[in-house]
Structures are given as structure tokens and as C-alpha cells.
Scaffold this motif. Sequence first.
Motif, short mmCIF file in Angstrom:
data_model
loop_
_atom_site.label_atom_id
_atom_site.label_comp_id
_atom_site.label_asym_id
_atom_site.label_seq_id
_atom_site.Cartn_x
_atom_site.Cartn_y
_atom_site.Cartn_z
N LYS A 144 0.85 -1.19 0.00
CA LYS A 144 0.00 0.00 0.00
C LYS A 144 0.88 1.24 0.00
N TYR A 156 -5.82 1.58 -4.17
CA TYR A 156 -6.02 2.12 -2.83
C TYR A 156 -6.54 3.56 -2.92
N ASP A 183 -11.04 5.62 3.38
CA ASP A 183 -9.84 4.81 3.19
C ASP A 183 -10.24 3.34 3.23
N ASN A 187 -7.94 -3.48 2.03
CA ASN A 187 -7.73 -4.58 1.09
C ASN A 187 -8.49 -5.81 1.57
N MET A 231 -5.36 -3.56 -4.84
CA MET A 231 -5.99 -4.23 -3.71
C MET A 231 -7.14 -5.10 -4.21
#
Length: 432
Positions: free
Chosen positions: A61, A117, A138, A141, A301
Motif C-alpha cells: 500500500k 487504494y 480509506d 484490502n 488491492m
Amino acid sequence: MRYMFTYDMMETVRNTNEWMGASARAIASYPMWGLVPHPMFKVMSAWGRVTERSFARMVIKPDWGIRTVVGTDGRDHLVERTVEVARPFGDLVRFNVRGRPEKSRRILLCAPMSGHYSTLLRSTLASLLPDAEVWITDWHNARDIPVSAGKFDIEDYTLYLMDFIRHMGPDTHVVAVCQPVPLALAATAYLAELEPAAQPRTLTLIGGPVDPDAAPTEVTDFGRRVTMGQLEHLALQRVGFKYAGAGRMVYPGLAQLSSFISMNAERHGKAFADKITAEAKGEGSERDKHNRFYDEYLSVMDMTAEFYMSTVLRIFKSREIARNDFVVAGHKVDFATITDCAVKIVEGAKDDISAPGQCAAALGLLTSLPDTKKAHHVEPGAGHYGIFAGRSWRDNIRPLVLQFIDENAGPGRPASGEADPSHIRLASSSGG
């Protein structure tokens, strides 16, 4: 394809390519080859460095990398990232600029869950921070979320957005980019009906598929060609043993990345060939344009299978949003209930993912909203990424969005983005 061994096989291929790149870099970089002035070793080392970095990025990430913001006082102010609402599948994160008066603009940036992401909107967020208080969704994953956490589909996504908007309060200005556009519209309509006081002041929708049939693209054509059975068989896999979400059915990020690259294979191939050549000539650098772009682009992700399948079925095939027939938690959402929240549509004239017309279809659904609270902008020459992260966003679209927010901020709210004095005193007395 719906097996754990296929997921692990794909990860093995990625890991092997990363190892091959590292090995080529190490072997070709031995000092002894300096005695053999052959360009092959420089090319081999360059290929290895680019390959190793590219395949390693796919499971990492990216960092937000937003550390300071220059204030009106000319000083750098530290940016503090805080999780304000934590949920199994995604958090509401605030980027708080320390040491400056609080801005009156309170913006919720709805990031897409489409294989990348939320850091994909890093430059968008950074451009808004000097003039607003900014929160962002936010998303996590799916491979890292245990099966015990349950499902997550587009209805759950909509409910998450509603919770985040409630948390931020009625002075919120929602900016949704790409995939969450129809769901942000649904969340606003749901709040307008059930909790009118909690709905946001404004809703800015940027390049999203409200009505995919309004302007067909390669993405919408794919959605029509493939049946749900084919999609389930070919696209879904179970997370392998390496991750906390072992056994969860997902649409893997690596599979999504393959489809991204295949859409512009020639352009990506040339970009990597040019990068290898530059590295071999000693002209490459750690943070050059290529690395900055692909460090983000290659970081992917997994999405939950139910989210991916419900998006294809309900947004693209059944067009539930476009037909005003979307149901959330057993309740039919009616877009006619939006009467106060001002809505702005932003589209790119050269958007090949959500072509002009797909997002603008939202205005036709808002039958109870006065025309004075509707706005539509088509950015000439802008593609999909340009309308939220490129020059078109910085120079043209961002000022228009902030102006729209100020024009619909409500009575008694400052138009400059600065908080009113009483609000600053309140924030100071509470330690904010």
C-alpha cells in the motif's frame, strides 16, 4: 478459478518475477563486469531494477506522503492523519492541518473501490488541504479482512458513506470520484428522506457511471458481453493462505491490474521500455515521473466478490441507479427526495472510462431539485484521470468545485474557506 490455489499461483508468479528482477540486477551489477565493457550488463541491470520494483509494488500500500501544508501565514504546517471512524472494510480518515485556523469548508472525499487504494486520490486531497478541512474514505484490502467480518457489497458501501456523512455533520460537502458516484448519490437521497438534517450541503460527482448506457465505452461493452456466470467463473478467486482473509472470495487486484494494462498495453509497454533505457544510460532517478506514476498505478488491492459482482449486475447491467430503482437494506431509494443538497457534475470530454453523459444522467434523476442548485461542467481535452488528478483538475476544475461549495455553503457561512471567529474560539477552547 474459484480456488485458493489459483490465488496462490498468481501470487507465486508475481513473486517469481520480482525474484528474477532482483537476481538480474544483482548479477549484472557485480564490479567484475566493469572489465568487460559491454552494454548488455547495463541493460540487464536496468531491466532487473525496473522489474523488481514493479512487481514488488503490487502488494504494497503506498504511503500518503502528505506531511506539510503551506498556510496563509507562509509557514509550513504539519498534517496529522487521524482515523475518526473505524470499520472492518474501510475507515473515515481526517487530514488535520495543525496550527492554523480551522477552515469552514468541510469536504468528504469519496475514494473509489475499484482495484486501487484510496491513495490514488493523494494529489486531489493535497490540492484541497490548503483551502479546506478534508476527510477521505480509506478502503481496506479485502485479502486482509477475515471471513468472520462478513460480506461487503454496494449496499454496505452506501451505508458506510451515510455513517461517514452523519459523523461529519450537516455542513459537509461531498466530492465523489468515479466508482462511488452513483452510491454517493444514493447515500445522499437516503439521508434526504430519512434524516434531512444530516444530508450534505453539496454533492460534487466527478466522472462516475450513473447511467452506463448514456455513453457506451469499452468498460460498459464488457459489462454487457459477459454474463454473471462467466464473470463469477473467470474473475473470482479465494484468498490464499498467506493473508488474514484466507478463504474469502475476492476479485483479485492483480487480475484488475491486468485488465487496466491491457486497455492501454502499447502505451504501458513503451513507458517501461523507455524507463529501462533511461536506467541503462544512468539517467533514471528514484522519484522520476515514471516511478511516481507506476508506484501508485501498480499498487492494487482485492475487492470482495459481492461488491464486484453487485457493481456489475446492479450498476451496469440492471442500471438500478439510472432507473431510480435502487434498494438499500430493504428500502427503495428515491432520488426525488433530494430537494436542498446542491449537485455539481464534472466530466472529461475525452474520458474513455466514464464517458460524458454517464455522470450527467444524475441531473435527470433529481426531479425535485431546483435548477439553481444544479451545475454541470465538461472539461475540454481531459481524460478520466485528468479530471481529478491532472492539470485540468488543478487549473480549472478545482477552482470551480470550491466556488460551487462556497456558493452553496448556507446562510452565514464565510465564502473564503476560513472558519468564522466564533467557531475558531470554540475550537480553541476545546483544544482543537
